[in-house]
Design a protein around this motif. Structure first.
Motif, PDB file in Angstrom:
ATOM      1  N   ARG A  95      23.150   2.110  44.425  1.00 15.85           N
ATOM      2  CA  ARG A  95      22.694   1.633  45.731  1.00 15.85           C
ATOM      3  C   ARG A  95      21.210   1.903  45.949  1.00 15.85           C
ATOM      4  O   ARG A  95      20.512   1.082  46.504  1.00 15.85           O
ATOM      5  CB  ARG A  95      23.525   2.248  46.832  1.00 15.85           C
ATOM      6  CG  ARG A  95      24.976   1.819  46.718  1.00 15.85           C
ATOM      7  CD  ARG A  95      25.777   2.123  47.933  1.00 15.85           C
ATOM      8  NE  ARG A  95      27.150   1.723  47.742  1.00 15.85           N
ATOM      9  CZ  ARG A  95      27.613   0.493  47.824  1.00 15.85           C
ATOM     10  NH1 ARG A  95      26.804  -0.500  48.074  1.00 15.85           N
ATOM     11  NH2 ARG A  95      28.882   0.228  47.649  1.00 15.85           N
ATOM     12  N   ALA A  96      20.720   3.047  45.516  1.00 17.02           N
ATOM     13  CA  ALA A  96      19.333   3.422  45.797  1.00 17.02           C
ATOM     14  C   ALA A  96      18.346   2.855  44.787  1.00 17.02           C
ATOM     15  O   ALA A  96      17.233   2.492  45.154  1.00 17.02           O
ATOM     16  CB  ALA A  96      19.202   4.939  45.839  1.00 17.02           C
ATOM     17  N   ALA A  97      18.736   2.758  43.540  1.00 17.31           N
ATOM     18  CA  ALA A  97      17.785   2.387  42.497  1.00 17.31           C
ATOM     19  C   ALA A  97      17.621   0.884  42.333  1.00 17.31           C
ATOM     20  O   ALA A  97      16.613   0.430  41.813  1.00 17.31           O
ATOM     21  CB  ALA A  97      18.202   3.007  41.164  1.00 17.31           C
ATOM     22  N   THR A  98      18.579   0.099  42.761  1.00 15.29           N
ATOM     23  CA  THR A  98      18.481  -1.341  42.543  1.00 15.29           C
ATOM     24  C   THR A  98      17.824  -2.069  43.702  1.00 15.29           C
ATOM     25  O   THR A  98      17.541  -3.254  43.607  1.00 15.29           O
ATOM     26  CB  THR A  98      19.869  -1.958  42.293  1.00 15.29           C
ATOM     27  OG1 THR A  98      20.695  -1.706  43.417  1.00 15.29           O
ATOM     28  CG2 THR A  98      20.499  -1.392  41.039  1.00 15.29           C
ATOM     29  N   LEU A  99      17.577  -1.360  44.793  1.00 17.19           N
ATOM     30  CA  LEU A  99      16.923  -1.973  45.943  1.00 17.19           C
ATOM     31  C   LEU A  99      15.419  -2.015  45.723  1.00 17.19           C
ATOM     32  O   LEU A  99      14.879  -1.171  45.020  1.00 17.19           O
ATOM     33  CB  LEU A  99      17.212  -1.155  47.210  1.00 17.19           C
ATOM     34  CG  LEU A  99      18.666  -1.075  47.630  1.00 17.19           C
ATOM     35  CD1 LEU A  99      18.818  -0.043  48.731  1.00 17.19           C
ATOM     36  CD2 LEU A  99      19.163  -2.422  48.093  1.00 17.19           C
ATOM     37  N   PRO A 100      14.741  -2.969  46.344  1.00 16.07           N
ATOM     38  CA  PRO A 100      13.278  -2.929  46.269  1.00 16.07           C
ATOM     39  C   PRO A 100      12.813  -1.667  46.977  1.00 16.07           C
ATOM     40  O   PRO A 100      13.321  -1.325  48.042  1.00 16.07           O
ATOM     41  CB  PRO A 100      12.838  -4.189  47.015  1.00 16.07           C
ATOM     42  CG  PRO A 100      13.999  -4.554  47.870  1.00 16.07           C
ATOM     43  CD  PRO A 100      15.234  -4.050  47.166  1.00 16.07           C
ATOM     44  N   ASP A 101      11.878  -0.936  46.358  1.00 16.57           N
ATOM     45  CA  ASP A 101      11.482   0.328  46.980  1.00 16.57           C
ATOM     46  C   ASP A 101      10.509   0.108  48.123  1.00 16.57           C
ATOM     47  O   ASP A 101      10.099  -1.001  48.415  1.00 16.57           O
ATOM     48  CB  ASP A 101      10.955   1.329  45.948  1.00 16.57           C
ATOM     49  CG  ASP A 101       9.642   0.949  45.320  1.00 16.57           C
ATOM     50  OD1 ASP A 101       8.848   0.245  45.969  1.00 16.57           O
ATOM     51  OD2 ASP A 101       9.395   1.367  44.185  1.00 16.57           O
ATOM     52  N   SER A 102      10.184   1.202  48.762  1.00 18.47           N
ATOM     53  CA  SER A 102       9.384   1.135  49.983  1.00 18.47           C
ATOM     54  C   SER A 102       7.982   0.604  49.743  1.00 18.47           C
ATOM     55  O   SER A 102       7.316   0.182  50.668  1.00 18.47           O
ATOM     56  CB  SER A 102       9.313   2.518  50.622  1.00 18.47           C
ATOM     57  OG  SER A 102       8.676   3.422  49.740  1.00 18.47           O
TER      58      SER A 102
END
Length: 117
Positions: A95-102
């Motif tokens: 969930r955290a690593a596949t999202l575009p980061d900030s």
């Protein structure tokens, strides 16, 4: 002997997941300590999610909240049920690593990714 081998393999997998989760948290702007615990990673991701205020990032915020939930579940398990704990760590990482980061601008493609996780 089989239990010892399994424990070693699970510890290795846990170590790799913690490293990958630390990288994901860093991508969201968190200052990860040298030897982070699962609860620390959850707190850092929770802070990153709280900092996403605009409506276009609500899907990303929801995914990060799910990642935080999985990290908190893994933390509660402690040394019990290591395979279940690893499952929660993997879910948090997905969930955290596949999202575009900030640091990346949110786009329609970024929102679509968060909705399919």
């Amino acid at each position: 002997m089989i239990n010892g081998d399994l424990s070693t393999r699970l510890a290795d997998v846990r170590g790799r997941l913690i490293i990958e989760l630390s990288d994901a948290v860093t991508g969201w702007g968190g200052q990860v300590p040298e030897d982070p615990g699962v609860a620390e990673l959850a707190d850092l991701l929770d802070t990153a999610a709280a900092n996403l205020h605009d409506a276009t990032r609500s899907g990303i915020r929801a995914e990060l909240a799910l990642a935080v939930g999985h990290l908190r579940a893994a933390d509660r398990l402690g040394g019990l049920l290591p395979a279940v704990r690893l499952w929660h760590l993997r879910q948090a990482l997905q969930r955290a690593a596949t999202l575009p980061d900030s640091r990346e601008p949110t786009s329609a493609a970024g929102v679509a990714v968060s909705q399919t996780c």
